[in-house]
Design a protein around this motif. Structure first.
Motif, mmCIF file in Angstrom:
data_model
loop_
_atom_site.group_PDB
_atom_site.id
_atom_site.type_symbol
_atom_site.label_atom_id
_atom_site.label_comp_id
_atom_site.label_asym_id
_atom_site.label_seq_id
_atom_site.Cartn_x
_atom_site.Cartn_y
_atom_site.Cartn_z
ATOM 1 N N UNK A 98 26.348 37.189 38.186
ATOM 2 C CA UNK A 98 27.543 36.608 38.993
ATOM 3 C C UNK A 98 28.461 37.986 39.630
ATOM 4 N N UNK A 99 28.848 37.834 40.447
ATOM 5 C CA UNK A 99 29.393 39.015 41.648
ATOM 6 C C UNK A 99 30.912 38.443 41.911
ATOM 7 N N UNK A 100 31.861 39.365 41.759
ATOM 8 C CA UNK A 100 33.161 39.073 42.269
ATOM 9 C C UNK A 100 33.896 40.419 42.894
ATOM 10 N N UNK A 101 34.677 40.406 43.836
ATOM 11 C CA UNK A 101 35.446 41.475 44.238
ATOM 12 C C UNK A 101 36.999 41.190 43.983
ATOM 13 N N UNK A 102 37.255 40.232 43.019
ATOM 14 C CA UNK A 102 38.713 39.444 43.066
ATOM 15 C C UNK A 102 39.528 40.914 42.160
ATOM 16 N N UNK A 103 40.845 40.486 42.084
ATOM 17 C CA UNK A 103 41.531 41.678 41.360
ATOM 18 C C UNK A 103 42.014 41.271 40.194
ATOM 19 N N UNK A 104 41.751 40.031 39.632
ATOM 20 C CA UNK A 104 42.635 39.571 38.497
ATOM 21 C C UNK A 104 41.278 39.224 37.493
ATOM 22 N N UNK A 105 41.499 39.895 36.189
ATOM 23 C CA UNK A 105 40.427 39.819 35.075
ATOM 24 C C UNK A 105 40.961 39.245 33.907
ATOM 25 N N UNK A 106 41.804 38.059 34.113
ATOM 26 C CA UNK A 106 42.191 37.751 32.632
ATOM 27 C C UNK A 106 41.301 36.462 32.165
ATOM 28 N N UNK A 107 41.725 36.143 30.850
ATOM 29 C CA UNK A 107 40.756 35.375 30.170
ATOM 30 C C UNK A 107 41.035 33.764 30.872
ATOM 31 N N UNK A 108 42.138 33.691 31.649
ATOM 32 C CA UNK A 108 42.390 32.409 32.146
ATOM 33 C C UNK A 108 41.599 32.468 33.400
ATOM 34 N N UNK A 109 41.437 33.504 34.188
ATOM 35 C CA UNK A 109 40.487 33.834 35.263
ATOM 36 C C UNK A 109 38.987 33.318 35.129
ATOM 37 N N UNK A 110 38.678 34.040 34.002
ATOM 38 C CA UNK A 110 37.456 33.939 33.563
ATOM 39 C C UNK A 110 36.927 32.298 33.307
#
Length: 266
Positions: free
Chosen positions: A71-83
């Motif tokens: 999986x790939x991502x350039x997002x800025x948010x890395x919380x458990x909620x975002x996962x």
């Protein structure tokens, strides 16, 4: 339980313009769904052998979280909620009506968040050696969280080795420590460090208060304190197991599959 052949089809789902989540789907589309979420700095391949030992009628979805595995991502948010939203995107793409969600290590935190946000869809949360580590939970004060994270920022490989050693019971083959340290040190950056920050700052107690499903934790006996069992008694069911190290799904796939199958039918 006898291992059988399960054709695991690679699939992907796009989340917005910055995240592509890749996963595998196996088993009948109308079978009871089981979602498997790997731990920090790991990948869905950790469940390959486990999947082969699961009941043939089970629909298994093994997910690579953003910037883990394929999986790939350039997002800025890395919380458990975002996962958790990565996993929710897979459930939506697969039109899953009901599922048991199981996560190893950090994946256990993600599984709780999926359950919290999808109370009507997730029937049970299963944590594989997760949620019971009092060095992480409940939420740490900022000064202590920063102290933990500073070690990783200053010497990432050394910090990963220490983490692996902390999840290794005495008497374990030292070669396993080397294998896991090398594997986890290769996590893609900056997401690897950022997701660790998200885990350290995750407020598990707050999430548990909003999670209504039953939660089963399969915890390595030698790594589990009575204090943790007592603290969370009544909130989740802790089942002590002797299946290897913190990474027991990789080391004991058949036994892990049996635990998951039994939990799914409770």
């Amino acid at each position: 339980m006898t291992a059988g052949f399960r054709a695991a089809a690679p699939r992907e789902v796009q989340r917005g313009g910055d995240t592509t989540i890749r996963y595998t789907a196996s088993g009948p589309a109308d079978g009871p769904a089981l979602v498997l979420i790997h731990g920090w700095a790991c990948h869905r391949g950790d469940f390959d052998a486990v999947t082969r030992h699961l009941p043939e009628d089970c629909r298994v979805l093994a997910v690579d979280l953003a910037e883990h595995g394929e999986s790939r991502s350039t997002r800025a948010v890395w919380t458990m909620e975002e996962f958790a939203r990565d996993v929710m995107a897979v459930l939506e793409a697969e039109s899953v009506g009901s599922a048991v969600v199981a996560g190893h290590s950090m994946g256990g935190a993600v599984a709780v968040e999926v359950g919290r946000m999808l109370p009507e869809k997730v029937s049970r949360v299963v944590a594989l050696d997760a949620l019971h580590y009092l060095a992480l939970f409940p939420a740490q004060e900022e000064a202590r969280a920063e102290k933990v994270l500073r070690v990783f920022r200053e010497d990432f490989p050394r910090a990963v080795r220490s983490l692996v050693e902390g999840g290794t019971p005495q008497g374990t083959d030292p070669a396993l420590t080397e294998v896991y340290t090398a594997k986890m040190s290769r996590v893609r950056q900056p997401a690897g460090l950022r997701s660790l920050e998200g885990l350290v700052r995750w407020d598990m107690d707050a999430a548990l208060r909003e999670t209504t499903q039953p939660i089963t934790v399969f915890a390595i006996r030698d790594l589990t304190s009575q204090e943790a069992i007592d603290r969370y008694r009544g909130r989740f069911d802790v089942v002590l197991v002797d299946l290897g190290t913190h990474h027991f799904p990789v080391e004991s796939p058949e036994a892990t599959a049996k635990l998951l199958a039994e939990a799914a039918t409770r």
